[in-house]
Design an enzyme around this catalytic site. Structure first.
Site, PDB file in Angstrom:
ATOM      1  N   CYS A 112       0.890  -1.167   0.000  1.00 40.09           N
ATOM      2  CA  CYS A 112       0.000   0.000   0.000  1.00 40.09           C
ATOM      3  C   CYS A 112       0.921   1.208   0.000  1.00 40.09           C
ATOM      4  CB  CYS A 112      -0.909   0.003   1.226  1.00 40.09           C
ATOM      5  SG  CYS A 112      -1.914   1.501   1.341  1.00 40.09           S
ATOM      6  N   CYS A 115      -0.763   4.398   2.195  1.00 41.23           N
ATOM      7  CA  CYS A 115      -0.825   4.298   3.658  1.00 41.23           C
ATOM      8  C   CYS A 115      -0.304   2.924   4.039  1.00 41.23           C
ATOM      9  CB  CYS A 115      -2.210   4.640   4.220  1.00 41.23           C
ATOM     10  SG  CYS A 115      -3.633   3.916   3.395  1.00 41.23           S
ATOM     11  N   SER A 116      -1.139   2.055   4.601  1.00 39.96           N
ATOM     12  CA  SER A 116      -0.631   0.722   4.936  1.00 39.96           C
ATOM     13  C   SER A 116      -1.774  -0.279   4.985  1.00 39.96           C
ATOM     14  CB  SER A 116       0.132   0.752   6.252  1.00 39.96           C
ATOM     15  OG  SER A 116      -0.591   1.486   7.209  1.00 39.96           O
ATOM     16  N   CYS A 117      -2.665  -0.196   3.984  1.00 39.50           N
ATOM     17  CA  CYS A 117      -3.824  -1.084   3.926  1.00 39.50           C
ATOM     18  C   CYS A 117      -3.364  -2.544   3.872  1.00 39.50           C
ATOM     19  CB  CYS A 117      -4.683  -0.749   2.709  1.00 39.50           C
ATOM     20  SG  CYS A 117      -5.367   0.911   2.806  1.00 39.50           S
TER      21      CYS A 117
END
Lengths: 208, 226
Positions: A112, A115-117
């Site tokens: 991601c 962000c950090s999905c």
């Protein structure tokens, strides 16, 4: 020396110390508790869920079932959230999951960049490296080198690498190939071979 | 916004550093920040896109040098303050108090209904999928270009795909549109597509790997026919 030699300072100095952060968090926590939105018991319980109950062992269980049950495998690729729900697996950050399956000629990996999905119900909460800038910046630009140099995963040039940048609310994760030499192993034994890294695509399952 | 969070393709950020036997949480304060997310989310102070935008608005120096859950803390703080639920001065005073008295315990309030409610919220989730109005404009196999706009607010149109051409791999249902919801303008559901980009089209014929590609999800307003 001119006072303009350096750019203007940012609002605070970074990184902050653990003591500074802990005090800031405790302050916010205490205010939210006083306003009836939070309790320390909520904090302990939600942490416990992701420390002990929701993690990559669940994704491993799903993959092991897919390896041994072709009909389930097909349902998993058609609608991963519905297939996982059959095993009682689901929840926040996994409402709309898509599982992508490796083959002899295609290797998948997730990232991601914005962000950090990450698909929490099958993988738990992401490790720091998944959330930090190095991985997010390079995986889409030079996936073959990142897999080789940073993860020790050398793929033949003939294998196509497909990088899934999780930019929407769809949560991708990888169904790795079943390792050779696992005929006759039980679903539970197979699940023990499926690593977190293989579900992200930066590793392969263990070999028995 | 053209923020530092938009990291795809940035060079110079070093190798991936992995921690052996990494714990799920590295400190108690991380657990507290994690729990604050559902606790304040259910109050309606922000939606998921606004929560992301809150992190994007960190100063780039802070964004790149802080621990992950500090990003959450930054966004949570800004949203509860903007919503009027927490007073910034009171938060600052309370922070100083705990710096001076780090061993003072938190209020011991108990609320078993709240524990059960928030655990259920996490276990059930909430899909961003919405009823579509109209039909999807593009089909699988269509060649599309991502519009080269640079909006100031929240968007999921990463810089590295702007102006690039790819092929629609899958057509999905409509989902909440981050460019609207993340900027406080309602859900405005739009069709989502997975677009396949050759890395040579993203990074150039010399720098891209001819045997790899990137799949990126976009909302219909990002796309033009190519």
């Amino acid at each position: 020396m001119s006072t303009m030699q350096s750019p203007p300072p940012v609002a605070a100095s970074y990184p902050r110390s653990e003591e500074q952060i802990a005090a800031r968090v405790k302050a916010l926590e205490s205010l939210l508790i006083e306003k009836g939105m939070l309790t320390t018991e909520v904090v302990d319980r939600l942490a416990e869920v992701y420390e002990n109950e929701v993690g990559p062992h669940l994704g491993a269980k799903v993959v092991a079932k897919a390896w041994t049950d072709q009909a389930f495998h097909d349902r998993l690729l058609a609608d991963a959230s519905a297939a996982c729900q059959e095993l009682g697996i689901g929840g926040v950050q996994g409402e709309d999951m898509i599982a992508v399956a490796d083959t002899d000629t295609v290797h998948h990996v997730i990232v991601c960049t914005l962000c950090s999905c990450y698909p929490w119900p099958v993988l738990g909460l992401p490790p720091n490296w998944y959330k930090y800038p190095a991985y997010r910046s390079r995986m889409v630009r030079d996936p073959r080198a990142v897999l080789r140099d940073d993860f020790g995963l050398e793929l033949p040039d003939s294998v196509e690498i497909r990088v899934w940048d999780s930019s929407s609310e769809l949560r991708y994760w990888v169904v790795p190939q079943r390792p050779a030499g696992t005929d006759g192993m039980s679903e539970e034994q197979l699940a023990g071979l499926v690593t977190r890294d293989s579900l992200i695509g930066v590793g392969l399952p263990d070999i028995p | 916004m053209n923020g530092v969070h938009d990291l795809g393709g940035t060079d110079g950020l070093g190798p991936v550093t992995r921690e052996q036997d990494e714990p799920v949480f590295h400190a108690d304060w991380e657990k507290a920040v994690f729990a604050m997310f559902p606790a304040t989310f259910v109050k309606g102070y922000f939606n998921l896109d606004q929560f992301r935008h809150g992190m994007e608005r960190m100063h780039p120096v802070e964004y790149l040098s802080s621990r992950y859950y500090e990003h959450w803390l930054h966004s949570l703080e800004s949203h509860v303050v903007e919503a009027g639920a927490v007073d910034r001065d009171e938060l600052d005073r309370r922070t100083q108090h705990y710096l001076d008295h780090p061993d003072e315990p938190l209020p011991g309030t108990r609320d078993s209904d709240l524990v059960g409610f928030l655990e259920t919220v996490m276990a059930q989730g909430a899909s961003a999928r919405r009823e579509a109005s109209g039909t999807a404009r593009f089909s699988a196999g269509d060649r599309v270009r991502v519009g080269d706009d640079h909006p100031h607010g929240h968007t999921r149109r990463a810089r590295y795909i702007r102006g690039k051409t790819g092929v629609i791999d899958r057509v999905h249902d409509a989902f909440i549109y981050p460019d609207s919801a993340g900027n406080g303008h309602g859900e405005d559901p739009q069709f989502v597509y997975t677009v396949r980009f050759a890395t040579t089209d993203l990074w150039g014929p010399d720098s891209g790997d001819p045997r790899s590609c990137v799949y990126f999800d976009v909302w219909e307003p990002y796309l033009q026919s190519a």
